[in-house]
Every structure is written in structure tokens, then in C-alpha cells.
Design a protein around this motif. Structure first.
Motif, PDB file in Angstrom:
ATOM      1  N   ARG A 177      31.485  40.715 -36.883  1.00 61.42           N
ATOM      2  CA  ARG A 177      32.698  40.912 -37.670  1.00 61.42           C
ATOM      3  C   ARG A 177      33.406  42.202 -37.248  1.00 61.42           C
ATOM      4  O   ARG A 177      34.632  42.242 -37.124  1.00 61.42           O
ATOM      5  CB  ARG A 177      32.350  40.974 -39.165  1.00 61.42           C
ATOM      6  N   THR A 178      32.624  43.257 -37.004  1.00 64.49           N
ATOM      7  CA  THR A 178      33.218  44.510 -36.542  1.00 64.49           C
ATOM      8  C   THR A 178      33.880  44.312 -35.190  1.00 64.49           C
ATOM      9  O   THR A 178      34.984  44.810 -34.948  1.00 64.49           O
ATOM     10  CB  THR A 178      32.146  45.608 -36.449  1.00 64.49           C
ATOM     11  N   GLY A 179      33.216  43.564 -34.307  1.00 64.08           N
ATOM     12  CA  GLY A 179      33.790  43.299 -32.992  1.00 64.08           C
ATOM     13  C   GLY A 179      35.098  42.549 -33.084  1.00 64.08           C
ATOM     14  O   GLY A 179      36.061  42.855 -32.367  1.00 64.08           O
ATOM     15  N   ALA A 180      35.167  41.564 -33.987  1.00 59.83           N
ATOM     16  CA  ALA A 180      36.411  40.807 -34.167  1.00 59.83           C
ATOM     17  C   ALA A 180      37.519  41.702 -34.706  1.00 59.83           C
ATOM     18  O   ALA A 180      38.686  41.565 -34.322  1.00 59.83           O
ATOM     19  CB  ALA A 180      36.171  39.631 -35.106  1.00 59.83           C
ATOM     20  N   GLN A 181      37.164  42.636 -35.585  1.00 58.07           N
ATOM     21  CA  GLN A 181      38.161  43.568 -36.109  1.00 58.07           C
ATOM     22  C   GLN A 181      38.719  44.447 -34.995  1.00 58.07           C
ATOM     23  O   GLN A 181      39.946  44.643 -34.898  1.00 58.07           O
ATOM     24  CB  GLN A 181      37.538  44.433 -37.206  1.00 58.07           C
ATOM     25  N   VAL A 182      37.822  44.975 -34.161  1.00 62.60           N
ATOM     26  CA  VAL A 182      38.270  45.815 -33.044  1.00 62.60           C
ATOM     27  C   VAL A 182      39.171  45.010 -32.110  1.00 62.60           C
ATOM     28  O   VAL A 182      40.232  45.487 -31.677  1.00 62.60           O
ATOM     29  CB  VAL A 182      37.062  46.391 -32.278  1.00 62.60           C
ATOM     30  N   ARG A 183      38.775  43.786 -31.804  1.00 60.53           N
ATOM     31  CA  ARG A 183      39.598  42.928 -30.952  1.00 60.53           C
ATOM     32  C   ARG A 183      40.978  42.723 -31.560  1.00 60.53           C
ATOM     33  O   ARG A 183      42.003  42.837 -30.882  1.00 60.53           O
ATOM     34  CB  ARG A 183      38.907  41.579 -30.762  1.00 60.53           C
ATOM     35  N   ASP A 184      41.008  42.450 -32.851  1.00 60.32           N
ATOM     36  CA  ASP A 184      42.271  42.090 -33.482  1.00 60.32           C
ATOM     37  C   ASP A 184      43.217  43.267 -33.674  1.00 60.32           C
ATOM     38  O   ASP A 184      44.415  43.066 -33.911  1.00 60.32           O
ATOM     39  CB  ASP A 184      42.000  41.401 -34.826  1.00 60.32           C
ATOM     40  N   TYR A 185      42.708  44.497 -33.562  1.00 57.50           N
ATOM     41  CA  TYR A 185      43.627  45.644 -33.563  1.00 57.50           C
ATOM     42  C   TYR A 185      44.597  45.559 -32.385  1.00 57.50           C
ATOM     43  O   TYR A 185      45.655  46.180 -32.401  1.00 57.50           O
ATOM     44  CB  TYR A 185      42.866  46.966 -33.460  1.00 57.50           C
ATOM     45  N   HIS A 186      44.231  44.785 -31.371  1.00 55.01           N
ATOM     46  CA  HIS A 186      45.025  44.734 -30.143  1.00 55.01           C
ATOM     47  C   HIS A 186      45.995  43.563 -30.090  1.00 55.01           C
ATOM     48  O   HIS A 186      46.721  43.399 -29.110  1.00 55.01           O
ATOM     49  CB  HIS A 186      44.079  44.665 -28.931  1.00 55.01           C
ATOM     50  N   ILE A 187      46.018  42.750 -31.142  1.00 53.83           N
ATOM     51  CA  ILE A 187      46.943  41.618 -31.167  1.00 53.83           C
ATOM     52  C   ILE A 187      48.382  42.121 -31.096  1.00 53.83           C
ATOM     53  O   ILE A 187      48.777  43.020 -31.830  1.00 53.83           O
ATOM     54  CB  ILE A 187      46.736  40.771 -32.439  1.00 53.83           C
ATOM     55  N   GLY A 188      49.154  41.537 -30.208  1.00 49.72           N
ATOM     56  CA  GLY A 188      50.563  41.886 -30.092  1.00 49.72           C
ATOM     57  C   GLY A 188      50.859  43.086 -29.231  1.00 49.72           C
ATOM     58  O   GLY A 188      52.031  43.421 -29.021  1.00 49.72           O
ATOM     59  N   ILE A 189      49.828  43.750 -28.713  1.00 50.49           N
ATOM     60  CA  ILE A 189      50.073  44.896 -27.824  1.00 50.49           C
ATOM     61  C   ILE A 189      50.273  44.356 -26.411  1.00 50.49           C
ATOM     62  O   ILE A 189      49.319  44.086 -25.679  1.00 50.49           O
ATOM     63  CB  ILE A 189      48.908  45.900 -27.877  1.00 50.49           C
TER      64      ILE A 189
END
Length: 339
Positions: A109-121
Motif C-alpha cells: 500500500r505504501t508503494g502504491a501511494q509513492v507511485r501515485d504521487y507521480h500521476i500526471g507528472i
């Protein structure tokens, strides 16, 4: 690297319903995998060497190596607020990044959160090249620098590694990367292949760009909010000393090809001094309590693993002093927990 050749697909984990990312091998479930991957545990070498406060000695190395990637450097230049809040960003980022290693069954779940911080960049750099932070090659490069920094920490200030330990850390870095739910396509298959990958990146892909140079230039680094009491003249003297110190520690960790790329020289005398410094840090840290050397996210993980804390204890998040500026705290690109 002249263009972004990745695909577009929806992402549903922690993102708005209409959010899309650019990533090949797109996530197929909310976590990005059919079955949640097994997280690393206290028996791993990564738990031993990653997440130590001595890793701060490698901060400029990690930041500059990541930013030398053309796409990643462009993303930082155009989207990041790192250069207006370097110290808070550095300290708070270690919490979720470390959590991908230390959060146990919550690590995916933490990994998915880190990944999703980058959505749209994503965007176009000043040379007309498209980039995306979720291009698998770009995302893996950032992870590769975390793995390489673990190797460097173990070898430079951790007493050294055997060849078998390097291979074990390689296998663990693959397991670690699975937590993000990203395509595994760019990940080298063997330790030998990783060494070839790293050498190729250093020699043929990385660039001497604005983002990398600015990470290495500490002269404009602002004070941490908790240090505003320091007079400006004293702060400037501190930056002058820090610049000389981190030039020494960072350039010594660069591969020869990267030193040449960035315009640094390095003598045998400097190499001997750099190694001696690492050995001195190793000897000093062996005399200190192990818990003192652990980042809070790592320390709490060890406490859960050894029974000092219940296994379901809340994860340790960054303290308020490291949060991003108020106007950015509701931006989904930033880790900003309610503290």
C-alpha cells in the motif's frame, strides 16, 4: 532518449477517477498486481543497511544521480518544489520511501501511494523531448539509485560486502521494487546484468543538466523552518562548509564516468581520504546504540518485528516540521499526512 514511448492506461489506486498515467505494463488491480507481493523482513540485508541516519551522507549523491536522468531531471525542473524546501523535502521523503521496505504487509500500500504521487507528472523538456515520471524506465532508474545507495552505504560506511551479499541485495531490490506495482520490464534479471545496466546509464544516458547541478549546489539552500533563528551570515558560513564537505563525500561516490560528465577531478589521495573517512564512520557507529542510528520508520518496524510494539501499530509518519508549504499540502503529488 528522444521520446516517451510508453502507453497510457488508467490507474485506480489512490487517484481521481479520471486520472491517467503514462506507464507500460500498467497496474491491473488497485495495487498494481494480481497477488500482493511479499514484503522484505528483518532477515533481509536491506533491512540492515537501508534506513540508517548515515545515509544522509549520500543525500546529494542520490539526488544528483536521479536528476541526471533526462526525463527525471526535466520532471523535477518543471514540477518539483524541492529547491524551495530542500531540507524538509529530504527528511519527509524518507518516511514513505523507507516504508516500502519496512512496512511489512502494509508495504504494498505504501508503494502504491509513492507511485501515485507521480500521476500526471509529465510534459516536454527544453529540448522538445516528452517525459513522464511514470515511464517504467524512469521510475526504475530512481529505484536503481536507492539500491545502489544501499550498496554504497554497506561498502563505504558499513564495513563492506561479500560478493554473495551483493547478489542477495540485488535479489532483495527486485522484491522491493515489486511493492510499487510498476512494470518489471526494465529490471535487470541478474546481478551481472544490473552492473551492465548501471554502467550503460552512467556512460550513455545520464546528462549534466540543470536539476543535477542545482542539487549539487548548496549555496542557495534555504533554512529548515526550525532553523530560522540562525543569523543569515552564520547560515551562509554553514553552507560554505557543507558545500566543501558534500563535494568530498559525493564526488567520491560517483562512478568515474559520472565525475567526468559533471566536470569533477578525483585524485588517488582524495580516494584514500574518502575511504578512510568511511572506515572512521563505520568504527564510530559500531560504538553507538543501533536504535539511535535508525530512521524512525525503520526503528518502529524493528519494534513491531521484535514485539516491542503491536504488529498493527500505526505507521510512523513525518512530523509537522517537515511538511510541505501550506499551499501544497492538499496537492496529491506531495506526501503530506495529517499530523
Amino acid at each position: 532518449m528522444t521520446q516517451d514511448t510508453s502507453e497510457t492506461c488508467p490507474v485506480t489506486s489512490g487517484s481521481a477517477p479520471d486520472a491517467t498515467v503514462v506507464a507500460a505494463g500498467c497496474p491491473v488491480t488497485d495495487g498494481g498486481y494480481d497477488v500482493p507481493p511479499e514484503a522484505l523482513g528483518p532477515d533481509s540485508l536491506t533491512w540492515k543497511y537501508f534506513g540508517q541516519w548515515t545515509g544522509m551522507l549520500q543525500g546529494p549523491w542520490a539526488g544528483s544521480m536521479q536528476n541526471m536522468h533526462p526525463q527525471l531531471g526535466a520532471a523535477v525542473e518543471q514540477h518539483s518544489i524541492f529547491f524551495i524546501e530542500r531540507m524538509p523535502r529530504l527528511y519527509r521523503s524518507v518516511y514513505p520511501i523507507g516504508g516500502v521496505v519496512f512496512d511489512g504487509d502494509r508495504a504494498p500500500r505504501t508503494g502504491a501511494q509513492v507511485r501515485d504521487y507521480h500521476i500526471g507528472i509529465k510534459g516536454v523538456d527544453d529540448q522538445g523531448r516528452r517525459y513522464s515520471a511514470l515511464n517504467p524506465d524512469v521510475f526504475y532508474w530512481a529505484h536503481a539509485t536507492f539500491f545502489k545507495s544501499t550498496l554504497l552505504a554497506a561498502e563505504w560506511v558499513g564495513g563492506g560486502l561479500t560478493e554473495d551479499q551483493k547478489r542477495q541485495l540485488f535479489d532483495e531490490h527486485v522484491q522491493w521494487y515489486r511493492m510499487y506495482g510498476m512494470s518489471m520490464r526494465p529490471v535487470p534479471q541478474t546481478w551481472e546484468a544490473f552492473q551492465e545496466y548501471w554502467d550503460h546509464m552512467c556512460r550513455n544516458v545520464l546528462e549534466n543538466n540543470w536539476a543535477a547541478r542545482t542539487v549539487l549546489d548548496l549555496s542557495t539552500m534555504t533554512k529548515h523552518p526550525s532553523l530560522e533563528w540562525i543569523p543569515d551570515r552564520v547560515w551562509q558560513l554553514n553552507l560554505f562548509v557543507m558545500q566543501r564537505f558534500f563535494n568530498f563525500t559525493t564526488v567520491g561516490l560517483f562512478d568515474p564516468a559520472v565525475r567526468e560528465l559533471m566536470g569533477y577531478s578525483w585524485s588517488p589521495r582524495q580516494e584514500r581520504a574518502h575511504r578512510s573517512f568511511g572506515k572512521a564512520i563505520y568504527r564510530i557507529t559500531r560504538l553507538l546504540p543501533k536504535r539511535m542510528l535508525m530512521h524512525p520508520r525503520k526503528r518502529s518496524a524493528w519494534d513491531r518485528a521484535t514485539g516491542r510494539l503491536p504488529a498493527d501499530s500505526p505507521l510512523v509518519e513525518t512530523p509537522a516540521r517537515h511538511l510541505p508549504p501550506v499551499e501544497y499540502r492538499d496537492n496529491p503529488h506531495y506526501y503530506s499526512p495529517k499530523v
